[in-house]
Motif scaffolding. Structure first.
Motif, PDB file in Angstrom:
ATOM      1  N   LYS A   4       0.830  -1.108  -0.109  1.00 56.34           N
ATOM      2  CA  LYS A   4       0.126  -0.158  -0.051  1.00 56.34           C
ATOM      3  C   LYS A   4       0.729   1.094   0.103  1.00 56.34           C
ATOM      4  O   LYS A   4       0.445   2.240  -0.638  1.00 56.34           O
ATOM      5  N   ASN A   5       1.822   1.223   0.689  1.00 55.40           N
ATOM      6  CA  ASN A   5       2.865   2.558   0.902  1.00 55.40           C
ATOM      7  C   ASN A   5       3.801   2.816  -0.185  1.00 55.40           C
ATOM      8  O   ASN A   5       4.451   3.566  -0.586  1.00 55.40           O
ATOM      9  N   LYS A   6       3.835   1.633  -1.109  1.00 53.82           N
ATOM     10  CA  LYS A   6       4.971   1.776  -2.201  1.00 53.82           C
ATOM     11  C   LYS A   6       4.197   2.090  -3.430  1.00 53.82           C
ATOM     12  O   LYS A   6       2.972   2.063  -3.775  1.00 53.82           O
ATOM     13  N   SER A   7       4.990   3.127  -4.023  1.00 50.75           N
ATOM     14  CA  SER A   7       4.489   3.774  -5.253  1.00 50.75           C
ATOM     15  C   SER A   7       5.678   4.083  -6.049  1.00 50.75           C
ATOM     16  O   SER A   7       6.763   3.561  -5.875  1.00 50.75           O
ATOM     17  N   PHE A   8       5.222   4.343  -7.201  1.00 49.29           N
ATOM     18  CA  PHE A   8       6.296   4.309  -8.605  1.00 49.29           C
ATOM     19  C   PHE A   8       7.089   5.705  -8.561  1.00 49.29           C
ATOM     20  O   PHE A   8       6.404   6.614  -8.321  1.00 49.29           O
ATOM     21  N   SER A   9       8.107   5.358  -8.512  1.00 48.47           N
ATOM     22  CA  SER A   9       8.894   6.646  -8.618  1.00 48.47           C
ATOM     23  C   SER A   9      10.084   6.427  -9.722  1.00 48.47           C
ATOM     24  O   SER A   9      10.772   5.361  -9.797  1.00 48.47           O
ATOM     25  N   TYR A  10      10.567   7.503 -10.140  1.00 43.87           N
ATOM     26  CA  TYR A  10      11.529   7.288 -11.379  1.00 43.87           C
ATOM     27  C   TYR A  10      12.437   8.592 -10.933  1.00 43.87           C
ATOM     28  O   TYR A  10      12.157   9.660 -10.844  1.00 43.87           O
ATOM     29  N   SER A  11      13.736   8.574 -11.029  1.00 43.76           N
ATOM     30  CA  SER A  11      14.824   9.622 -10.892  1.00 43.76           C
ATOM     31  C   SER A  11      15.253   9.482 -12.055  1.00 43.76           C
ATOM     32  O   SER A  11      15.885   8.641 -12.821  1.00 43.76           O
ATOM     33  N   TYR A  12      15.801  10.707 -12.548  1.00 43.99           N
ATOM     34  CA  TYR A  12      16.428  11.265 -13.736  1.00 43.99           C
ATOM     35  C   TYR A  12      17.896  11.515 -13.306  1.00 43.99           C
ATOM     36  O   TYR A  12      18.246  12.345 -12.512  1.00 43.99           O
ATOM     37  N   SER A  13      18.867  10.675 -13.979  1.00 41.59           N
ATOM     38  CA  SER A  13      20.022  10.849 -13.759  1.00 41.59           C
ATOM     39  C   SER A  13      21.098  11.055 -14.812  1.00 41.59           C
ATOM     40  O   SER A  13      22.257  11.069 -14.902  1.00 41.59           O
ATOM     41  N   GLY A  14      20.319  11.758 -15.960  1.00 39.27           N
ATOM     42  CA  GLY A  14      20.999  12.113 -16.984  1.00 39.27           C
ATOM     43  C   GLY A  14      21.950  13.093 -16.850  1.00 39.27           C
ATOM     44  O   GLY A  14      23.171  13.416 -17.508  1.00 39.27           O
ATOM     45  N   ALA A  15      21.741  14.198 -16.011  1.00 36.11           N
ATOM     46  CA  ALA A  15      22.645  15.425 -15.717  1.00 36.11           C
ATOM     47  C   ALA A  15      23.769  14.736 -15.048  1.00 36.11           C
ATOM     48  O   ALA A  15      24.890  15.420 -15.280  1.00 36.11           O
ATOM     49  N   VAL A  16      23.560  13.984 -14.194  1.00 34.44           N
ATOM     50  CA  VAL A  16      24.768  13.536 -13.385  1.00 34.44           C
ATOM     51  C   VAL A  16      25.579  12.602 -14.473  1.00 34.44           C
ATOM     52  O   VAL A  16      27.049  12.922 -14.488  1.00 34.44           O
ATOM     53  N   ASN A  17      25.216  11.720 -15.405  1.00 33.07           N
ATOM     54  CA  ASN A  17      25.732  10.862 -16.214  1.00 33.07           C
ATOM     55  C   ASN A  17      26.507  11.856 -16.987  1.00 33.07           C
ATOM     56  O   ASN A  17      27.686  11.739 -17.389  1.00 33.07           O
ATOM     57  N   GLU A  18      25.807  13.100 -17.516  1.00 33.42           N
ATOM     58  CA  GLU A  18      26.449  13.641 -18.672  1.00 33.42           C
ATOM     59  C   GLU A  18      27.595  14.617 -17.802  1.00 33.42           C
ATOM     60  O   GLU A  18      28.939  14.693 -18.549  1.00 33.42           O
ATOM     61  N   GLU A  19      27.575  14.920 -16.506  1.00 31.76           N
ATOM     62  CA  GLU A  19      28.657  15.615 -15.869  1.00 31.76           C
ATOM     63  C   GLU A  19      29.802  14.669 -15.842  1.00 31.76           C
ATOM     64  O   GLU A  19      30.843  14.865 -15.922  1.00 31.76           O
ATOM     65  N   LEU A  20      29.663  13.261 -15.542  1.00 30.11           N
ATOM     66  CA  LEU A  20      30.434  12.276 -15.209  1.00 30.11           C
ATOM     67  C   LEU A  20      31.173  12.133 -16.419  1.00 30.11           C
ATOM     68  O   LEU A  20      32.557  11.954 -16.560  1.00 30.11           O
ATOM     69  N   GLU A  21      30.741  12.097 -17.482  1.00 30.04           N
ATOM     70  CA  GLU A  21      31.243  11.858 -18.847  1.00 30.04           C
ATOM     71  C   GLU A  21      32.227  13.096 -19.264  1.00 30.04           C
ATOM     72  O   GLU A  21      33.262  12.795 -19.784  1.00 30.04           O
ATOM     73  N   GLN A  22      31.794  14.117 -19.069  1.00 31.66           N
ATOM     74  CA  GLN A  22      32.532  15.326 -19.074  1.00 31.66           C
ATOM     75  C   GLN A  22      33.738  15.325 -18.443  1.00 31.66           C
ATOM     76  O   GLN A  22      34.829  15.622 -18.929  1.00 31.66           O
ATOM     77  N   LEU A  23      33.582  14.876 -17.233  1.00 33.56           N
ATOM     78  CA  LEU A  23      34.822  14.853 -16.199  1.00 33.56           C
ATOM     79  C   LEU A  23      35.732  13.747 -16.720  1.00 33.56           C
ATOM     80  O   LEU A  23      37.102  13.802 -16.554  1.00 33.56           O
ATOM     81  N   LYS A  24      35.054  12.565 -17.103  1.00 33.10           N
ATOM     82  CA  LYS A  24      35.996  11.400 -17.528  1.00 33.10           C
ATOM     83  C   LYS A  24      36.696  12.040 -18.904  1.00 33.10           C
ATOM     84  O   LYS A  24      38.005  11.559 -18.832  1.00 33.10           O
TER      85      LYS A  24
END
Length: 127
Positions: A4-24
């Protein structure tokens, strides 16, 4: 009931991945880029040296042509000397394109083995 307390959630990590790619990309060794810089520098040297020599030779030819014309107009020397000076200027300026091609090919042959070796290294590392 526990679901009952579980709900659908979605987190966007595109900005983090993009920043990691730039640093890499920023911190990875740039050996290929340094080689490309060397190739570009050598390529520009071939053009620069032959062009500067051609411009210098053209200016020398122009000096002879203008000097001969001025001497002819002012009647400072005999007419044959003026015509010879003008002819030297015309011949010098007329041969500049041919001399440019010879110098360009000579300098290109000098740098070609090193440029081709660097290109092979870059292609070999990309495979």
């Amino acid at each position: 009931m526990a679901d009952k307390n579980k709900s659908f959630s979605y987190s966007y990590s595109g900005a983090v991945n993009e920043e990691l790619e730039q640093l890499k990309e920023k911190y990875t060794p740039k050996e290929v880029n340094e080689k490309m810089k060397r190739i570009r520098i050598m390529d520009k040297k071939v053009d620069f040296i032959s062009t500067m020599f051609s411009i210098f030779l053209g200016i020398i030819g122009s000096i002879f042509l203008i000097t001969g014309t001025i001497i002819l107009i002012k009647n400072l020397f005999s007419t044959p000397v003026c015509f010879i000076t003008i002819l030297i200027g015309i011949v010098t300026m007329a041969t500049v394109p041919f001399i440019h091609a010879k110098i360009y090919n000579f300098i290109k042959q000098h740098y070609a083995p090193e440029i081709l070796a660097l290109i092979k290294e870059i292609e070999h590392k990309q495979i």
